[in-house]
Design a protein around this motif. Structure first.
Motif, PDB file in Angstrom:
ATOM      1  N   SER A  41       0.736  -1.047  -0.008  1.00  0.00           N
ATOM      2  CA  SER A  41       0.002  -0.049  -0.205  1.00  0.00           C
ATOM      3  C   SER A  41       0.787   1.399  -0.190  1.00  0.00           C
ATOM      4  CB  SER A  41      -1.191  -0.132   1.138  1.00  0.00           C
ATOM      5  OG  SER A  41      -0.279   0.069   2.487  1.00  0.00           O
ATOM      6  N   ALA A  42       2.192   1.179  -0.018  1.00  0.00           N
ATOM      7  CA  ALA A  42       3.112   2.364   0.124  1.00  0.00           C
ATOM      8  C   ALA A  42       4.066   2.143  -1.232  1.00  0.00           C
ATOM      9  CB  ALA A  42       4.013   2.338   1.319  1.00  0.00           C
ATOM     10  N   PRO A  43       3.336   2.510  -2.495  1.00  0.00           N
ATOM     11  CA  PRO A  43       4.183   2.537  -3.649  1.00  0.00           C
ATOM     12  C   PRO A  43       5.527   3.468  -3.594  1.00  0.00           C
ATOM     13  CG  PRO A  43       2.374   3.805  -3.881  1.00  0.00           C
ATOM     14  CD  PRO A  43       2.019   3.146  -2.692  1.00  0.00           C
ATOM     15  N   GLU A  44       5.384   4.495  -2.739  1.00  0.00           N
ATOM     16  CA  GLU A  44       6.455   5.341  -2.561  1.00  0.00           C
ATOM     17  C   GLU A  44       7.825   4.618  -1.900  1.00  0.00           C
ATOM     18  OE1 GLU A  44       4.269   5.807   1.203  1.00  0.00           O
ATOM     19  OE2 GLU A  44       3.923   5.887  -1.040  1.00  0.00           O
ATOM     20  N   GLY A  45       7.524   3.696  -1.076  1.00  0.00           N
ATOM     21  CA  GLY A  45       8.410   2.848  -0.511  1.00  0.00           C
ATOM     22  C   GLY A  45       8.363   2.908   0.906  1.00  0.00           C
ATOM     23  N   THR A  46       9.032   1.970   1.874  1.00  0.00           N
ATOM     24  CA  THR A  46       9.092   2.114   3.262  1.00  0.00           C
ATOM     25  C   THR A  46      10.291   2.000   3.530  1.00  0.00           C
ATOM     26  OG1 THR A  46       6.909   0.549   3.143  1.00  0.00           O
ATOM     27  CG2 THR A  46       8.230   0.504   5.172  1.00  0.00           C
ATOM     28  N   GLU A  47      10.744   2.803   4.563  1.00  0.00           N
ATOM     29  CA  GLU A  47      12.075   2.984   5.118  1.00  0.00           C
ATOM     30  C   GLU A  47      12.597   1.568   6.159  1.00  0.00           C
ATOM     31  OE1 GLU A  47      12.885   7.503   5.101  1.00  0.00           O
ATOM     32  OE2 GLU A  47      12.613   6.719   6.994  1.00  0.00           O
ATOM     33  N   TYR A  48      13.999   1.318   5.834  1.00  0.00           N
ATOM     34  CA  TYR A  48      14.427   0.162   6.237  1.00  0.00           C
ATOM     35  C   TYR A  48      15.922   0.682   6.758  1.00  0.00           C
ATOM     36  CZ  TYR A  48      10.759  -2.345   4.602  1.00  0.00           C
ATOM     37  OH  TYR A  48       9.326  -3.145   4.116  1.00  0.00           O
ATOM     38  N   LEU A  49      16.226   0.500   7.957  1.00  0.00           N
ATOM     39  CA  LEU A  49      17.418   0.922   8.582  1.00  0.00           C
ATOM     40  C   LEU A  49      18.616  -0.004   8.368  1.00  0.00           C
ATOM     41  CD1 LEU A  49      16.499   2.414  12.127  1.00  0.00           C
ATOM     42  CD2 LEU A  49      16.518   3.452   9.781  1.00  0.00           C
ATOM     43  N   PHE A  50      19.774   0.480   7.671  1.00  0.00           N
ATOM     44  CA  PHE A  50      21.110  -0.305   7.454  1.00  0.00           C
ATOM     45  C   PHE A  50      22.143   0.609   8.022  1.00  0.00           C
ATOM     46  CE2 PHE A  50      18.207  -1.546   4.364  1.00  0.00           C
ATOM     47  CZ  PHE A  50      18.423  -3.190   3.999  1.00  0.00           C
ATOM     48  N   PHE A  51      23.389  -0.253   8.199  1.00  0.00           N
ATOM     49  CA  PHE A  51      24.579   0.342   8.411  1.00  0.00           C
ATOM     50  C   PHE A  51      25.131   0.392   7.179  1.00  0.00           C
ATOM     51  CE2 PHE A  51      24.598  -1.709  13.020  1.00  0.00           C
ATOM     52  CZ  PHE A  51      24.579  -0.330  13.814  1.00  0.00           C
ATOM     53  N   PRO A  52      26.291   1.554   6.974  1.00  0.00           N
ATOM     54  CA  PRO A  52      26.922   1.790   5.897  1.00  0.00           C
ATOM     55  C   PRO A  52      27.481   0.481   5.098  1.00  0.00           C
ATOM     56  CG  PRO A  52      27.519   3.470   7.268  1.00  0.00           C
ATOM     57  CD  PRO A  52      26.804   2.592   7.956  1.00  0.00           C
ATOM     58  N   GLY A  53      27.235   0.368   3.909  1.00  0.00           N
ATOM     59  CA  GLY A  53      27.781  -0.855   3.222  1.00  0.00           C
ATOM     60  C   GLY A  53      27.108  -1.002   1.983  1.00  0.00           C
ATOM     61  N   ILE A  54      27.616  -1.873   1.222  1.00  0.00           N
ATOM     62  CA  ILE A  54      26.954  -2.005  -0.125  1.00  0.00           C
ATOM     63  C   ILE A  54      26.123  -3.643   0.020  1.00  0.00           C
ATOM     64  CG2 ILE A  54      27.263  -2.588  -2.616  1.00  0.00           C
ATOM     65  CD1 ILE A  54      29.668  -0.624  -2.557  1.00  0.00           C
ATOM     66  N   TYR A  55      24.901  -3.370  -0.299  1.00  0.00           N
ATOM     67  CA  TYR A  55      24.022  -4.704   0.083  1.00  0.00           C
ATOM     68  C   TYR A  55      23.268  -5.115  -1.172  1.00  0.00           C
ATOM     69  CZ  TYR A  55      24.848  -3.086   4.934  1.00  0.00           C
ATOM     70  OH  TYR A  55      25.341  -2.788   5.989  1.00  0.00           O
ATOM     71  N   ASP A  56      22.927  -6.449  -1.426  1.00  0.00           N
ATOM     72  CA  ASP A  56      22.154  -7.092  -2.531  1.00  0.00           C
ATOM     73  C   ASP A  56      21.039  -7.225  -1.874  1.00  0.00           C
ATOM     74  OD1 ASP A  56      24.020  -6.858  -4.452  1.00  0.00           O
ATOM     75  OD2 ASP A  56      25.029  -8.465  -3.852  1.00  0.00           O
ATOM     76  N   LEU A  57      19.806  -6.751  -2.334  1.00  0.00           N
ATOM     77  CA  LEU A  57      18.411  -7.127  -1.643  1.00  0.00           C
ATOM     78  C   LEU A  57      17.755  -8.381  -2.428  1.00  0.00           C
ATOM     79  CD1 LEU A  57      18.967  -4.334  -0.679  1.00  0.00           C
ATOM     80  CD2 LEU A  57      16.686  -3.458  -0.859  1.00  0.00           C
ATOM     81  N   GLN A  58      17.207  -9.149  -2.123  1.00  0.00           N
ATOM     82  CA  GLN A  58      16.975 -10.358  -2.832  1.00  0.00           C
ATOM     83  C   GLN A  58      15.370 -10.487  -2.579  1.00  0.00           C
ATOM     84  OE1 GLN A  58      18.930 -12.278  -4.427  1.00  0.00           O
ATOM     85  NE2 GLN A  58      20.771 -11.711  -3.793  1.00  0.00           N
ATOM     86  N   PRO A  59      14.457 -10.546  -3.712  1.00  0.00           N
ATOM     87  CA  PRO A  59      13.079 -10.723  -3.586  1.00  0.00           C
ATOM     88  C   PRO A  59      12.810 -12.137  -3.142  1.00  0.00           C
ATOM     89  CG  PRO A  59      14.091 -10.064  -5.920  1.00  0.00           C
ATOM     90  CD  PRO A  59      15.143 -10.542  -5.291  1.00  0.00           C
ATOM     91  N   GLU A  60      11.623 -11.954  -2.387  1.00  0.00           N
ATOM     92  CA  GLU A  60      11.088 -13.325  -1.624  1.00  0.00           C
ATOM     93  C   GLU A  60       9.588 -13.452  -1.996  1.00  0.00           C
ATOM     94  OE1 GLU A  60      13.133 -15.388  -0.440  1.00  0.00           O
ATOM     95  OE2 GLU A  60      15.034 -14.332  -0.064  1.00  0.00           O
TER      96      GLU A  60
END
Length: 337
Positions: free
Chosen positions: A157-176
């Motif tokens: 219901s939030a097409p503009e996106g939801t915020e998630y917290l990360f520490f600095p780094g380069i991450y790969d987000l995997q669809p599930e």
């Protein structure tokens, strides 16, 4: 005597070195260095013990050692410089850190507060805000995603996106949770300090999924099955069949042409199949057919989708598809030659 003097001097030097080491560790720049060193090593637990972000547990899902271990790259410390000591008189200090992430240099200014301890001659410094960076993530035909084994739901219901917290780094987000009828690729996010000072830093990730060819195959089979049913005696009474084919007095009923391809597809799960042709004859109608007739039918299919845009499946794991057979306006019921 000389040995005693040497021993005393050595002890004094060791004590002085230890004192200097301890003092250095509790200076503003020393505190920042210890914090950044924990992030550089992927030690999320130590970083959180030094600077707690003050968010509920469900918002800390990606602030873990496991997630940081999965990072393609983490922080590298280039330099740490303290600000003017005049600010420290009022118990506030600012420290500028020059950092690198995968070769890209950026700076971040930390603000620290002095905390005097009654049981120690050494003051301690606490960092006001750590490097906990919000990253907006949204999904298209993707209900969930994971990083480093940690999985969370996406808010459809939030097409503009939801915020998630990360520490600095380069991450790969995997669809599930996409199932077998959606193809989706992972996406890479570059998380620096959230200042968005360069185009290098990622501010929003959209995990894009698409309804795949396997689903299109199921849709075409559903269209063919519907046409075959309406062109078969004993199965032609279904409400989806045109009224001319639902007669109980048909003497001829045969499928002349089945749809062999889909003519249009859409991202919303709507499909149009190639026109089908059914031959029939109804001698018992109020206007009896003297010759067989042909009826052109256009199949349109709709795949049931979840709120996240993933095809809904039945107990056998097959997509739920509704089929409508309509007569195109440019054609109709005509005698068979």
């Amino acid at each position: 005597m000389k040995r005693s003097i040497v021993a005393v001097l050595c002890a004094v030097l060791v004590i002085a070195a230890v004192t200097l080491w301890i003092a250095e560790g509790y200076t503003p720049e020393g505190t920042v260095r210890r914090y950044l060193a924990s992030l550089a090593k992927g030690d999320a637990e130590t970083a959180l013990s030094m600077v707690d972000p003050g968010v509920p547990s469900d918002q800390r899902i990606f602030l873990t050692n496991e997630v940081m271990a999965s990072a393609a790259s983490r922080l590298e410390i280039e330099s740490i410089e303290a600000s003017s000591s005049l600010i420290e008189i009022v118990g506030i200090s600012r420290v500028t850190a020059t950092l690198r992430l995968d070769g890209h240099r950026f700076t971040h200014v930390f603000t620290l507060d002095r905390k005097d301890r009654e049981d120690s001659i050494i003051s301690t410094w606490t960092i006001r805000e750590g490097l906990v960076v919000p990253l907006k993530v949204s999904g298209h035909h993707v209900p969930r995603f994971s990083v480093g084994g940690a999985v969370t739901d996406l808010d459809s219901s939030a097409p503009e996106g939801t915020e998630y917290l990360f520490f600095p780094g380069i991450y790969d987000l995997q669809p599930e949770g996409t199932g077998e009828y959606v193809d989706a690729q992972s996406a890479r996010a570059v998380v620096e300090d959230g200042a968005q000072g360069s185009s290098y830093e990622t501010t929003h990730v959209t995990l894009e999924g698409s309804l795949n060819s396997q689903l299109r195959g199921e849709v075409l089979r559903a269209a063919q099955d519907a046409v075959q049913a309406c062109g078969t005696l004993g199965r032609n009474a279904d409400q989806m069949c045109p009224s001319a084919l639902r007669s109980s007095s048909l003497s001829v009923l045969d499928v002349t042409t089945l749809p062999s391809t889909l003519m249009s597809v859409s991202d919303s799960g709507a499909y149009t199949g190639e026109d089908a042709v059914i031959t029939y004859q109804d001698p018992g109608s109020w206007l009896p057919d003297r010759h067989p007739r042909t009826l052109t039918l256009r199949p349109t299919m709709t795949v049931a989708l979840s709120d996240a845009g993933v095809p809904v499946t039945d107990i056998d794991g097959k997509p739920v598809i509704s089929v409508t057979l309509s007569i195109p306006s440019s054609s109709g019921d005509s005698p068979s030659s």
